[in-house]
Design a protein around this motif. Structure first.
Motif, short mmCIF file in Angstrom:
data_model
loop_
_atom_site.label_atom_id
_atom_site.label_comp_id
_atom_site.label_asym_id
_atom_site.label_seq_id
_atom_site.Cartn_x
_atom_site.Cartn_y
_atom_site.Cartn_z
N ASP A 43 -9.88 -2.97 0.92
CA ASP A 43 -9.47 -3.76 2.08
C ASP A 43 -8.62 -4.93 1.60
N ASP A 44 -8.15 -5.76 2.52
CA ASP A 44 -7.24 -6.85 2.15
C ASP A 44 -7.89 -7.82 1.17
N ARG A 74 0.85 -1.19 0.00
CA ARG A 74 0.00 0.00 0.00
C ARG A 74 0.89 1.24 0.00
N SER A 76 -6.62 -8.62 -2.64
CA SER A 76 -6.35 -9.99 -3.05
C SER A 76 -7.08 -10.32 -4.35
#
Length: 228
Positions: A75-76, A58, A80
Motif C-alpha cells: 500500500d502507499d 506502480r 513510502s
C-alpha cells in the motif's frame, strides 16, 4: 535469491484514449552488491524503469521483488517506507534546499525516519567526508560548485543506509572532469559501502563503469550484456 527481481513488468501511460507503453514485459535480476548500468536514448523507458524499481511508480502489470517480497503489492504507506528505508535516489540535478547547509541537506533524509538524534549529525558529517567535502559541512548550496552539490546529493542518498542506490543521469550537467570524479566516487561507494547500485544513463562511456551493462530500447530491456 537475487536481491532485486523484475518479472514481466510493464508500465502503460494513458493520455486521453491513447495507451503509451513505457515498459514492455521487462524481466531483470540484480544481485546484492552488484553495480549495473542501463543505457539507452531519451524516451527508451530508462527513467520509468528506475521509478518502478524505486517504488515511485506502480507497474501496470508484473512483479517487482525486493528481497523476495513484491513491493508493487504494497500500500502507499508500505511503498513510502520502502523508498525511505531501503532505497537511495540520485537524480540529474542535486535539488538541494538553498536555505540549508550541506550538513542540513544531508540530514534532511533522516527527517522522514523514525529515529533522529545527534548520531544523525555525526553520520551526515561522516558521509560528507566520505564523498570528499568534509570541510564544507557548513557551506550553503550557493557556496558550492556543481560537482560539490552533486556530492552532497550523493551523501544525502546514503543517509538512511539504503540497500539499493538508484542513480538516474547523475552527471548530466557536469563537465567531463567532474563527471569522471563523480563516477569514480560512485564506484568506490559500491565497493566500500557494499551498496547495490543501478546507474541509468544515455552515455555509453559512463555505463561501462559498471560491472554489467544492459540496453533499454523502446520499453524493452535487452538481456544481452553489452561489451565494454
Amino acid at each position: 535469491m537475487s536481491q532485486l527481481e523484475l518479472v514481466a513488468v510493464s508500465k502503460i501511460y494513458r493520455v486521453d484514449q491513447t495507451a503509451i507503453p513505457a515498459l514492455n514485459q521487462v524481466s531483470l535480476r540484480v544481485e546484492r552488491g552488484e553495480f549495473l548500468s542501463v543505457v539507452g536514448h531519451s524516451g527508451s523507458g530508462k527513467s520509468t524503469l528506475v521509478s518502478v524499481i524505486g517504488g515511485i511508480l506502480r507497474p501496470s502489470s508484473g512483479q517487482v521483488l525486493f528481497g523476495g517480497h513484491d513491493i508493487s503489492a504494497l500500500d502507499d504507506g508500505g511503498l513510502s517506507a520502502y523508498r525511505n528505508r531501503r532505497v537511495g535516489f540520485i537524480f540529474q540535478f542535486a535539488s538541494l534546499l538553498p536555505v540549508l547547509t550541506a550538513r542540513e541537506n544531508v540530514m534532511l533524509a533522516a527527517l522522514f525516519g523514525e529515529n533522529r538524534s545527534r548520531r544523525e549529525q555525526e553520520r551526515a558529517d561522516h558521509l560528507l567526508d566520505l564523498v570528499g567535502i568534509g570541510d564544507r559541512v557548513n557551506a550553503y548550496p550557493w557556496q558550492l560548485s556543481g560537482g560539490q552539490q552533486r556530492r552532497v546529493a550523493i551523501a544525502r542518498a546514503l543517509m538512511n543506509q539504503p540497500e539499493l542506490l538508484l542513480a538516474d543521469e547523475p552527471t548530466g550537467d557536469l563537465d567531463e572532469q567532474t563527471e569522471a570524479e563523480i563516477m569514480a566516487l560512485l564506484s568506490r561507494i559500491n565497493r566500500e559501502e557494499r551498496v547495490t547500485m543501478i546507474l541509468i544513463t544515455h552515455n555509453r562511456a559512463l555505463a561501462k563503469t559498471a560491472s554489467r551493462m544492459l540496453r533499454m530500447k523502446q520499453g524493452h530491456l535487452d538481456p544481452e550484456v553489452l561489451k565494454a
